[in-house]
Design a protein around this motif. Structure first.
Motif, mmCIF file in Angstrom:
data_model
loop_
_atom_site.group_PDB
_atom_site.id
_atom_site.type_symbol
_atom_site.label_atom_id
_atom_site.label_comp_id
_atom_site.label_asym_id
_atom_site.label_seq_id
_atom_site.Cartn_x
_atom_site.Cartn_y
_atom_site.Cartn_z
ATOM 1 N N GLN A 145 5.948 7.125 7.221
ATOM 2 C CA GLN A 145 5.291 8.410 7.045
ATOM 3 C C GLN A 145 6.224 9.568 7.380
ATOM 4 O OE1 GLN A 145 1.486 10.200 9.095
ATOM 5 N NE2 GLN A 145 0.856 8.706 7.536
ATOM 6 N N GLN A 146 7.124 9.379 8.334
ATOM 7 C CA GLN A 146 8.100 10.428 8.620
ATOM 8 C C GLN A 146 9.033 10.629 7.425
ATOM 9 O OE1 GLN A 146 8.125 12.508 11.419
ATOM 10 N NE2 GLN A 146 9.402 13.592 9.934
ATOM 11 N N ALA A 147 9.455 9.524 6.812
ATOM 12 C CA ALA A 147 10.280 9.628 5.609
ATOM 13 C C ALA A 147 9.517 10.328 4.491
ATOM 14 C CB ALA A 147 10.732 8.241 5.162
ATOM 15 N N PHE A 148 8.227 10.037 4.398
ATOM 16 C CA PHE A 148 7.373 10.714 3.411
ATOM 17 C C PHE A 148 7.369 12.218 3.657
ATOM 18 C CE2 PHE A 148 3.294 12.431 2.088
ATOM 19 C CZ PHE A 148 3.126 11.921 0.815
ATOM 20 N N LEU A 149 7.240 12.612 4.922
ATOM 21 C CA LEU A 149 7.225 14.030 5.271
ATOM 22 C C LEU A 149 8.581 14.681 5.051
ATOM 23 C CD1 LEU A 149 5.066 13.824 8.509
ATOM 24 C CD2 LEU A 149 4.482 15.137 6.459
ATOM 25 N N ASP A 150 9.650 13.940 5.286
ATOM 26 C CA ASP A 150 11.002 14.498 5.107
ATOM 27 C C ASP A 150 11.309 14.766 3.642
ATOM 28 O OD1 ASP A 150 11.370 14.326 7.828
ATOM 29 O OD2 ASP A 150 12.509 12.437 7.738
ATOM 30 N N LYS A 151 10.705 14.005 2.749
ATOM 31 C CA LYS A 151 10.834 14.211 1.305
ATOM 32 C C LYS A 151 12.293 14.291 0.866
ATOM 33 C CE LYS A 151 6.371 16.555 1.071
ATOM 34 N NZ LYS A 151 5.658 15.313 0.725
ATOM 35 N N SER A 152 13.107 13.388 1.388
ATOM 36 C CA SER A 152 14.528 13.398 1.041
ATOM 37 C C SER A 152 14.803 12.708 -0.291
ATOM 38 C CB SER A 152 15.346 12.721 2.149
ATOM 39 O OG SER A 152 14.928 11.376 2.329
ATOM 40 N N ALA A 212 10.582 5.304 -3.908
ATOM 41 C CA ALA A 212 11.634 5.934 -3.109
ATOM 42 C C ALA A 212 12.117 5.008 -2.001
ATOM 43 C CB ALA A 212 11.124 7.244 -2.514
ATOM 44 N N ALA A 213 11.193 4.272 -1.367
ATOM 45 C CA ALA A 213 11.553 3.389 -0.258
ATOM 46 C C ALA A 213 10.404 2.440 0.035
ATOM 47 C CB ALA A 213 11.892 4.202 0.998
ATOM 48 N N ILE A 214 10.735 1.291 0.634
ATOM 49 C CA ILE A 214 9.749 0.290 1.025
ATOM 50 C C ILE A 214 9.966 -0.045 2.500
ATOM 51 C CG2 ILE A 214 8.876 -2.049 0.636
ATOM 52 C CD1 ILE A 214 9.981 -1.852 -2.223
ATOM 53 N N TYR A 215 8.871 -0.038 3.268
ATOM 54 C CA TYR A 215 8.915 -0.348 4.695
ATOM 55 C C TYR A 215 7.919 -1.455 4.998
ATOM 56 C CZ TYR A 215 11.269 4.163 5.628
ATOM 57 O OH TYR A 215 12.157 5.215 5.659
ATOM 58 N N PRO A 216 8.159 -2.229 6.060
ATOM 59 C CA PRO A 216 7.107 -3.141 6.525
ATOM 60 C C PRO A 216 5.956 -2.341 7.118
ATOM 61 C CG PRO A 216 8.976 -3.182 8.031
ATOM 62 C CD PRO A 216 9.400 -2.360 6.853
ATOM 63 N N LEU A 217 4.746 -2.898 7.041
ATOM 64 C CA LEU A 217 3.562 -2.199 7.544
ATOM 65 C C LEU A 217 3.723 -1.799 9.007
ATOM 66 C CD1 LEU A 217 0.612 -1.246 7.282
ATOM 67 C CD2 LEU A 217 -0.091 -3.611 7.760
ATOM 68 N N SER A 218 4.384 -2.617 9.798
ATOM 69 C CA SER A 218 4.552 -2.308 11.217
ATOM 70 C C SER A 218 5.368 -1.044 11.445
ATOM 71 C CB SER A 218 5.214 -3.491 11.939
ATOM 72 O OG SER A 218 6.489 -3.762 11.377
ATOM 73 N N GLU A 219 6.111 -0.605 10.424
ATOM 74 C CA GLU A 219 6.921 0.604 10.516
ATOM 75 C C GLU A 219 6.282 1.768 9.766
ATOM 76 O OE1 GLU A 219 10.983 -0.207 9.448
ATOM 77 O OE2 GLU A 219 11.111 -1.946 10.777
ATOM 78 N N LEU A 220 4.954 1.798 9.753
ATOM 79 C CA LEU A 220 4.256 2.874 9.049
ATOM 80 C C LEU A 220 4.638 4.249 9.590
ATOM 81 C CD1 LEU A 220 2.093 3.848 7.021
ATOM 82 C CD2 LEU A 220 0.408 3.571 8.846
ATOM 83 N N ARG A 221 4.825 4.370 10.889
ATOM 84 C CA ARG A 221 5.192 5.677 11.446
ATOM 85 C C ARG A 221 6.506 6.165 10.840
ATOM 86 N NH1 ARG A 221 4.122 2.435 15.825
ATOM 87 N NH2 ARG A 221 2.136 2.763 16.923
ATOM 88 N N CYS A 236 0.858 -1.193 0.000
ATOM 89 C CA CYS A 236 0.000 0.000 0.000
ATOM 90 C C CYS A 236 0.889 1.236 0.000
ATOM 91 C CB CYS A 236 -0.918 0.002 1.222
ATOM 92 S SG CYS A 236 -2.253 1.229 1.135
ATOM 93 N N GLY A 237 0.644 2.125 -0.945
ATOM 94 C CA GLY A 237 1.428 3.343 -1.055
ATOM 95 C C GLY A 237 0.969 4.408 -0.069
ATOM 96 N N LEU A 238 1.893 5.302 0.280
ATOM 97 C CA LEU A 238 1.590 6.436 1.150
ATOM 98 C C LEU A 238 1.282 7.663 0.304
ATOM 99 C CD1 LEU A 238 3.020 4.457 3.122
ATOM 100 C CD2 LEU A 238 3.984 6.466 4.264
ATOM 101 N N ASN A 239 0.384 8.494 0.802
ATOM 102 C CA ASN A 239 -0.009 9.697 0.084
ATOM 103 C C ASN A 239 -0.271 10.840 1.056
ATOM 104 O OD1 ASN A 239 -0.399 8.787 -2.879
ATOM 105 N ND2 ASN A 239 -1.423 7.193 -1.703
ATOM 106 N N ASN A 240 -0.354 12.045 0.507
ATOM 107 C CA ASN A 240 -0.593 13.213 1.354
ATOM 108 C C ASN A 240 -1.903 13.119 2.117
ATOM 109 O OD1 ASN A 240 1.650 15.115 1.031
ATOM 110 N ND2 ASN A 240 1.077 15.130 -1.116
ATOM 111 N N THR A 241 -2.900 12.480 1.538
ATOM 112 C CA THR A 241 -4.189 12.410 2.222
ATOM 113 C C THR A 241 -4.094 11.637 3.534
ATOM 114 O OG1 THR A 241 -6.540 11.948 1.902
ATOM 115 C CG2 THR A 241 -4.997 10.334 1.017
ATOM 116 N N ASP A 242 -3.160 10.668 3.617
ATOM 117 C CA ASP A 242 -2.969 9.948 4.873
ATOM 118 C C ASP A 242 -2.519 10.910 5.972
ATOM 119 O OD1 ASP A 242 -3.393 7.502 3.447
ATOM 120 O OD2 ASP A 242 -1.291 7.518 2.848
ATOM 121 N N VAL A 243 -1.541 11.747 5.639
ATOM 122 C CA VAL A 243 -1.025 12.723 6.606
ATOM 123 C C VAL A 243 -2.092 13.762 6.910
ATOM 124 C CG1 VAL A 243 0.777 14.419 7.084
ATOM 125 C CG2 VAL A 243 1.307 12.386 5.717
#
Length: 382
Positions: free
Chosen positions: A366-373, A354-363, A66-73
């Motif tokens: 999402q921080q990486a998503f916000l950092d936009k590195s 950009a990156a793949i995380y396990p679901l348990s590391e969603l937090r 499942c991809g992360l998006n701005n609407t999640d934040v």
């Protein structure tokens, strides 16, 4: 398909599909559950959440990615509330309480499982669902519709907002909201498309972008920005992309005709002779007046986000004296996801992970998503 997800179904004597009986699907699952608007601490990792039971016209999907998006934040922090006027990354602690609005202007019901960009295997289906979907790998169309009136914007909801979404091992949804896809792309790669590309395609369709246009794309290194580049080029348009210079190498691979800094001091000056006819914006914020000022007379502006800030200064004389047309774009038409699946299957668009995380590391994801590195989409896998 793994044995634990086998589904049995029966036909009556005249071949009409009657029912499907789920076998060996667990009663509980792992899920990241949002308990209220607020900080990352509002996410609760559960290993005993009930597996949803599909209704008559629904399918059950074993989520693979499942991809992360701005609407999640935005939903987590309550950014859609009118009480919030700043950028998405400036509301770290969120707006407490359930009175903060969703994208549609109504309160979210908690607890809620977010995640719109789901990809997985259909493992069960209700009596009125298409049995041909069983066992298929599918992408989810996040727009929940009244399928008796699918273009009615007032009846639209969103997967992961008005109903539980894909940040879990299983999710249910109306069978017409899934699309089987035949592709060599991985689950994680496919999970970069649905939300971002549906948003981008909806924007370009609403603005009527053709090969005669030059499209300005602020925030070109993000998921929607990258989709806007590829889908604009697919239509034959020229593209001017704005992105942080550290990400120019990655953004350049998507084929923009001109690649400029994220926030140039004088956008008109760096554009030179380039004539922008359409601005496709999900950024807003301080650069917004320059974006509007760069559009040629008679041009169009289409907006589907404002991550850098939703409240901007605007001189109405710019709108009417230059004959501009403004479009808001949120709910994508029902044909958008089927079209995108076709683009994927024909190799007309490519994923940017950009990156793949396990679901348990969603937090952390999402921080990486916000950092936009990094350029591209971030995905969690279950």
């Amino acid at each position: 398909m793994p044995a634990e997800f086998l589904v049995k179904y029966a036909h009556n004597p005249i071949g009409k599909f009657e029912k499907k009986i789920m076998t060996n699907v667990p009663k509980t699952m792992k899920a990241m559950v949002l308990t209220d608007h607020g900080s990352m601490e509002r996410y609760e990792w559960r290993m005993d959440w009930p597996v949803p039971i599909p209704g008559d016209d629904e399918v059950l999907i074993r989520i693979r990615a499942c991809g992360l998006n701005n609407t999640d934040v935005n939903t987590r922090i309550g950014w859609y509330s009118k009480a919030v006027t700043g950028a998405t990354d400036g509301v770290a602690e969120g707006v407490a309480g359930t009175d903060a609005a969703s994208w549609g202007g109504k309160a979210i019901e908690f607890p809620r499982i977010q995640g719109a960009d789901a990809v997985g295997i259909v493992v069960a289906a209700g009596d009125k669902a298409d049995p041909e979907l069983l066992g298929k790998r599918v992408m989810v169309d996040g727009w929940l519709r009244d399928w008796n009136d699918p273009c009615n914007l007032e009846r639209a909801g969103y997967f992961g907002s008005e109903a539980d979404g894909g940040f879990a091992e299983f999710a249910k949804i109306h069978w017409r909201n899934v699309r089987a896809v035949t592709s060599d792309l991985s689950d994680a790669e496919l999970a970069t498309f649905s939300c971002s590309y549906s948003t981008a395609e909806g924007m370009l369709s609403r603005a009527g972008v053709t090969a005669d246009d030059t499209v300005l794309v602020p925030g070109a290194s993000g998921g929607v920005g990258g989709a806007l580049i590829q889908l604009s080029k697919r239509r034959g348009a020229r593209v001017v992309a704005l992105a942080s210079e550290s990400k120019h190498e990655e953004v350049a691979k998507l084929g923009p005709d001109m690649l400029l800094p994220r926030s140039p001091e004088n956008l008109d000056a760096v554009l030179g002779s380039e004539k922008v006819t359409v601005a496709a914006d999900v950024v807003g914020g301080p650069i917004w007046p320059q974006i509007i000022g760069a559009i040629q007379r008679g041009g169009r502006y289409v907006c589907s986000g404002a991550i850098a800030g939703p409240v901007v200064p605007f001189d109405l004389r710019t709108l009417y004296l230059r004959d501009l047309t403004f479009f808001g774009s949120t709910v994508a038409p029902p044909d958008v996801l089927p079209n995108i699946v076709g683009y994927i299957e024909r190799g007309e668009v490519k994923p940017v992970v950009a990156a793949i995380y396990p679901l348990s590391e969603l937090r952390e994801a999402q921080q990486a998503f916000l950092d936009k590195s990094k350029a591209g989409n971030i995905v969690v896998v279950a």
